[in-house]
Motif scaffolding. Structure first.
Motif, short mmCIF file in Angstrom:
data_model
loop_
_atom_site.label_atom_id
_atom_site.label_comp_id
_atom_site.label_asym_id
_atom_site.label_seq_id
_atom_site.Cartn_x
_atom_site.Cartn_y
_atom_site.Cartn_z
N ARG A 23 -15.70 72.17 -70.86
CA ARG A 23 -15.65 70.76 -71.07
C ARG A 23 -14.18 70.42 -70.82
NH1 ARG A 23 -16.74 67.10 -76.25
NH2 ARG A 23 -16.60 65.10 -75.21
N TYR B 118 -14.77 72.03 -78.48
CA TYR B 118 -14.28 71.58 -77.23
C TYR B 118 -14.15 72.74 -76.50
CZ TYR B 118 -13.86 67.24 -79.72
OH TYR B 118 -14.35 66.08 -80.45
N LEU C 261 -11.02 61.93 -74.56
CA LEU C 261 -11.77 62.87 -73.51
C LEU C 261 -12.83 62.05 -72.69
CD1 LEU C 261 -12.75 66.05 -75.28
CD2 LEU C 261 -10.52 65.69 -73.76
N GLU C 262 -13.61 61.12 -73.20
CA GLU C 262 -14.40 60.00 -72.34
C GLU C 262 -13.85 58.97 -71.56
OE1 GLU C 262 -17.01 58.77 -75.32
OE2 GLU C 262 -18.18 60.95 -75.60
N TYR C 263 -12.39 58.80 -71.63
CA TYR C 263 -11.89 57.89 -71.13
C TYR C 263 -11.75 58.32 -69.47
CZ TYR C 263 -8.25 54.12 -69.97
OH TYR C 263 -7.52 52.99 -69.16
N PRO C 264 -11.93 57.35 -68.60
CA PRO C 264 -11.61 57.86 -66.93
C PRO C 264 -10.33 57.90 -66.72
CG PRO C 264 -12.05 55.42 -67.35
CD PRO C 264 -12.19 56.24 -68.63
N LYS D 296 -14.39 61.85 -83.42
CA LYS D 296 -14.67 60.46 -82.66
C LYS D 296 -13.47 60.10 -81.86
CE LYS D 296 -18.14 58.45 -85.84
NZ LYS D 296 -18.58 57.55 -86.73
N ILE E 51 -12.52 68.05 -67.13
CA ILE E 51 -11.74 66.75 -67.42
C ILE E 51 -10.45 66.94 -66.94
CG2 ILE E 51 -11.24 64.72 -68.94
CD1 ILE E 51 -13.57 65.86 -70.86
N ASP F 39 -13.07 62.54 -78.85
CA ASP F 39 -14.11 62.33 -77.92
C ASP F 39 -13.84 60.75 -77.22
OD1 ASP F 39 -15.79 64.40 -78.49
OD2 ASP F 39 -17.15 63.27 -79.77
N ARG F 40 -13.28 59.78 -77.75
CA ARG F 40 -12.86 58.62 -77.24
C ARG F 40 -11.73 58.90 -76.30
NH1 ARG F 40 -10.11 53.62 -80.50
NH2 ARG F 40 -8.77 55.47 -81.00
#
Length: 178
Positions: free
Chosen positions: A41, A37, A174-177, A168, A45, A171-172
């Protein structure tokens, strides 16, 4: 306090070698995770992200620990942090800390992931006795306050398997809006 010196424990070289090996294993695992990370990146975010940091200590409530922090913004209003805590004698935990600006979104994130996290309202990032005891209210609505959500991670058999599980989870998050 006991007066008796426990020579059996103090002179058990293989026990201390095993403890050292496991500590080194978690520090290496956390370092490998942090390398996944990069700062670019994280700041894409969370603009105020300060990167990743791996730390270790010997006296968290009397027990050794290793920590990986990602993002590392602890501002009580706008801060956000993802912490992985390996706390000897207690377990491995994933914690997500959010300042007041993130309170409502942390609750939404938690609800969108089938409440796999518990909620703590204590923003003191080092008071684990309080943090790891969830708020009893199921419909927590005090979104004007700092929040933390956390979950205990079950340990698989190998560090490679654990790295996959933790990647995982991160990532879950970090990928949340946000």
């Amino acid at each position: 306090m006991k007066e008796e010196i426990n020579r059996r424990l103090l002179e058990n070289k293989s026990l201390w070698e095993e403890i050292n090996q496991q500590t080194t294993l978690f520090l290496s695992l956390f370092t490998e995770l942090s390398n996944q990370y990069n700062q670019e990146r994280l700041t894409s975010i969370f603009p105020f992200a300060k990167g990743c940091k791996v730390t270790k200590g010997l006296q968290l409530e009397g027990y050794p620990y290793q920590v990986l922090d990602l993002i590392r913004d602890f501002d009580p209003d706008s801060g956000f942090n993802i912490r992985i805590l390996n706390w000897w004698g207690h377990g491995l935990y994933l914690l997500v800390l959010g300042g007041r600006d993130f309170g409502g979104r942390l609750i939404e994130f938690n609800l969108s992931h089938t409440s796999s996290f518990s909620i703590s309202q204590d923003f003191d990032v080092w008071n684990y006795k309080k943090i790891l005891h969830p708020v009893r209210e199921k419909n927590y609505t005090k979104v004007h306050e700092s929040l933390q959500i956390f979950k205990k991670i079950e340990l698989p058999d190998t560090a490679t398997q654990l790295q996959v599980v933790l990647s995982k989870e991160i990532d879950r998050i970090l990928e949340y809006p946000w």
